[in-house]
Design an enzyme around this catalytic site. Structure first.
Site, mmCIF file in Angstrom:
data_model
loop_
_atom_site.group_PDB
_atom_site.id
_atom_site.type_symbol
_atom_site.label_atom_id
_atom_site.label_comp_id
_atom_site.label_asym_id
_atom_site.label_seq_id
_atom_site.Cartn_x
_atom_site.Cartn_y
_atom_site.Cartn_z
ATOM 1 N N THR A 36 -32.071 11.794 5.278
ATOM 2 C CA THR A 36 -31.827 12.891 6.218
ATOM 3 C C THR A 36 -30.773 13.867 5.726
ATOM 4 O OG1 THR A 36 -32.452 11.532 8.091
ATOM 5 C CG2 THR A 36 -31.036 13.394 8.587
ATOM 6 N N SER A 81 -35.939 7.003 2.888
ATOM 7 C CA SER A 81 -35.633 5.645 2.431
ATOM 8 C C SER A 81 -36.626 4.602 2.932
ATOM 9 C CB SER A 81 -34.205 5.255 2.789
ATOM 10 O OG SER A 81 -34.096 4.878 4.136
ATOM 11 N N SER A 82 -37.540 4.982 3.840
ATOM 12 C CA SER A 82 -38.614 4.059 4.210
ATOM 13 C C SER A 82 -39.520 3.806 3.013
ATOM 14 C CB SER A 82 -39.465 4.636 5.349
ATOM 15 O OG SER A 82 -38.640 5.026 6.398
ATOM 16 N N THR A 112 -30.616 6.440 5.766
ATOM 17 C CA THR A 112 -29.940 5.340 6.461
ATOM 18 C C THR A 112 -30.865 4.156 6.752
ATOM 19 O OG1 THR A 112 -30.393 6.388 8.588
ATOM 20 C CG2 THR A 112 -28.245 6.838 7.588
ATOM 21 N N ASP A 113 -32.195 4.438 6.861
ATOM 22 C CA ASP A 113 -33.099 3.382 7.341
ATOM 23 C C ASP A 113 -33.049 2.108 6.503
ATOM 24 O OD1 ASP A 113 -33.802 5.058 9.368
ATOM 25 O OD2 ASP A 113 -35.741 5.645 8.527
ATOM 26 N N THR A 189 -25.534 -3.698 8.512
ATOM 27 C CA THR A 189 -26.859 -3.534 9.124
ATOM 28 C C THR A 189 -26.892 -2.204 9.851
ATOM 29 O OG1 THR A 189 -26.996 -5.911 9.509
ATOM 30 C CG2 THR A 189 -28.391 -4.561 10.897
HETATM 31 N N1 ASP Z 1 -35.741 8.361 7.642
HETATM 32 C C1 ASP Z 1 -34.474 8.701 7.053
HETATM 33 C C2 ASP Z 1 -34.294 7.846 5.801
HETATM 34 O O1 ASP Z 1 -33.944 6.715 5.910
HETATM 35 C C3 ASP Z 1 -33.379 8.482 8.025
HETATM 36 C C4 ASP Z 1 -32.008 8.813 7.507
HETATM 37 O O2 ASP Z 1 -31.777 9.211 6.411
HETATM 38 O O3 ASP Z 1 -31.064 8.673 8.292
HETATM 39 O O4 ASP Z 1 -34.512 8.323 4.736
#
Ligand code: ASP
Length: 366
Positions: A36, A81-82, A112-113, A189
């Site tokens: 993000t 990051s998914s 963050t994921d 986590t």
């Molecule tokens: N979907 C995003 C990722 O993990 C969420 C984020 O960056 O906070 O890449």
């Protein structure tokens, strides 16, 4: 060994005056994987899409006010990051290893994921690390007015460059810095998809808090031998699964999972202090699986606290079935540690022994 795809490109340094040399100025390598922090809203669909690193950096001119040499690498294309994969963990290890002597520290910008999985994996894959590897990202894109990305990035860079008077790194371990807290990566986590305070380390204290000053908890931070060379590891085996118990879980489903061809390890998420149903079919299936060499590690569905299989009869049955304790590990740390150990050709006996001792501060040994 898995093939490491060429997914990164070197980007000219963000800030390096012609008279700057890495010997005199703190130096940080910034690795942009995506997430993000570097996204922008697609005007037609409203969905967030990745934009490139230069655009991201344009939004943080403050970085130039550090008197640091900051170079960067970017994943092309940047990823949500998914889509993170173990092959990309190896890629990160390769980048860090190849640049290890050139920089005082490393900052990884990451979604963050799955950040806690990457941080956990890197903590095992970078043995004898004596420099900071700080992962950060944000909940709001860096181009948004209220973004949390700027502060996270700027403070992560400062922590990555921080040294003791004797020249050794203050935080020589893999960490996540988010919303003022520096946390041990393999204890962390993601707990919140809405608030800026997105990460928690339930079973290990915060390593540093950023307020007016960055207050380090020196006695909680790992102290490696700075004279040992970094040992990078690249292998992993993904024949693992996380199995969460719930009342009513069916015998045929568990049987099918445990008999999956190639399955080598299971993280079993049990109740409370490590308790599970006492039904004979359940214990029998687990016992048969451990006898076939499948490593089954018991972890609680409660994020705080420790598995104690001897405490209730419901836990004792698991011990009899050959299930081992995950103590107070996170799921992220357990699954990545299993992938790491399995990938390095350890026997199930060796794996069971190594799961019983922390190798990167990932659980509290009682
Ligand atoms: N979907 C995003 C990722 O993990 C969420 C984020 O960056 O906070 O890449």
């Amino acid at each position: 060994m898995p093939i490491i795809e060429e997914l990164t490109i070197f980007v000219p340094s963000i800030y390096r005056e012609s008279n700057m040399s890495n010997n005199t100025y703190p130096s940080v390598l910034l690795i942009y994987t995506g997430g993000t922090i570097g996204m922008i809203e697609n005007q037609e669909t409203g969905a967030l899409e990745a934009f490139n690193f230069d655009q991201l950096i344009e939004n943080v001119p403050e970085l130039k006010r550090f008197n640091y040499c900051i170079d960067s690498y970017q994943f092309t294309p940047p990823i949500d990051s998914s889509d993170m994969e173990p092959s990309l963990w190896s890629k990160l290890v390769k980048i860090i290893n190849e640049n290890y002597n050139k920089y005082d520290g490393f900052v990884i910008l990451h979604g963050t994921d799955t950040m806690a999985f990457t941080a956990s994996a890197l903590s095992f894959m970078l043995e004898d690390l004596s420099k900071p590897v700080i992962l950060t990202g944000s909940q709001l894109p860096i181009g948004k007015l209220r973004t949390d990305g700027k502060e996270n990035l700027i403070t992560a860079v400062e922590i990555a460059a921080a040294k003791h008077p004797d020249g050794t790194a203050i935080v020589p371990e893999v960490c996540i810095f988010f919303e003022n807290h520096l946390l041990r990566g393999n204890r962390t986590t993601k707990i919140n998809a809405e608030n800026f305070n997105a990460f928690r380390s339930y079973n290990y204290p915060t390593l540093a808090t950023a307020g007016i000053h960055i207050k380090y908890e020196f006695d909680k931070i790992h102290k490696p031998n700075p004279n040992l060379p970094l040992k990078p590891y690249y292998l992993y085996d993904t024949n693992v699964i996380v199995l969460t118990l719930f009342p009513g879980i069916q015998e045929n489903i568990i049987r099918n999972i445990l008999n999956t061809p190639g399955l080598r390890a299971v993280v079993l998420k049990t109740y409370g202090s490590g308790n599970a149903p006492q039904k004979p079919w359940f214990i029998k299936l687990l016992k048969e699986a451990t006898e076939r060499g499948i490593v089954i590690v018991n972890i609680s569905q409660c994020p705080t606290g420790m598995v104690e299989m001897g405490r209730y009869e419901t836990g004792l049955h698991l011990l009899d079935a050959g299930v081992i304790s995950g103590y107070d590990s996170t799921v992220e740390a357990l699954i990545t540690k299993l992938m790491f150990l399995l990938g390095h050709g350890k026997s199930d006996k060796e794996i069971r022994e190594l799961m019983n001792q922390p190798i990167a501060g990932e659980f509290t040994k009682i």
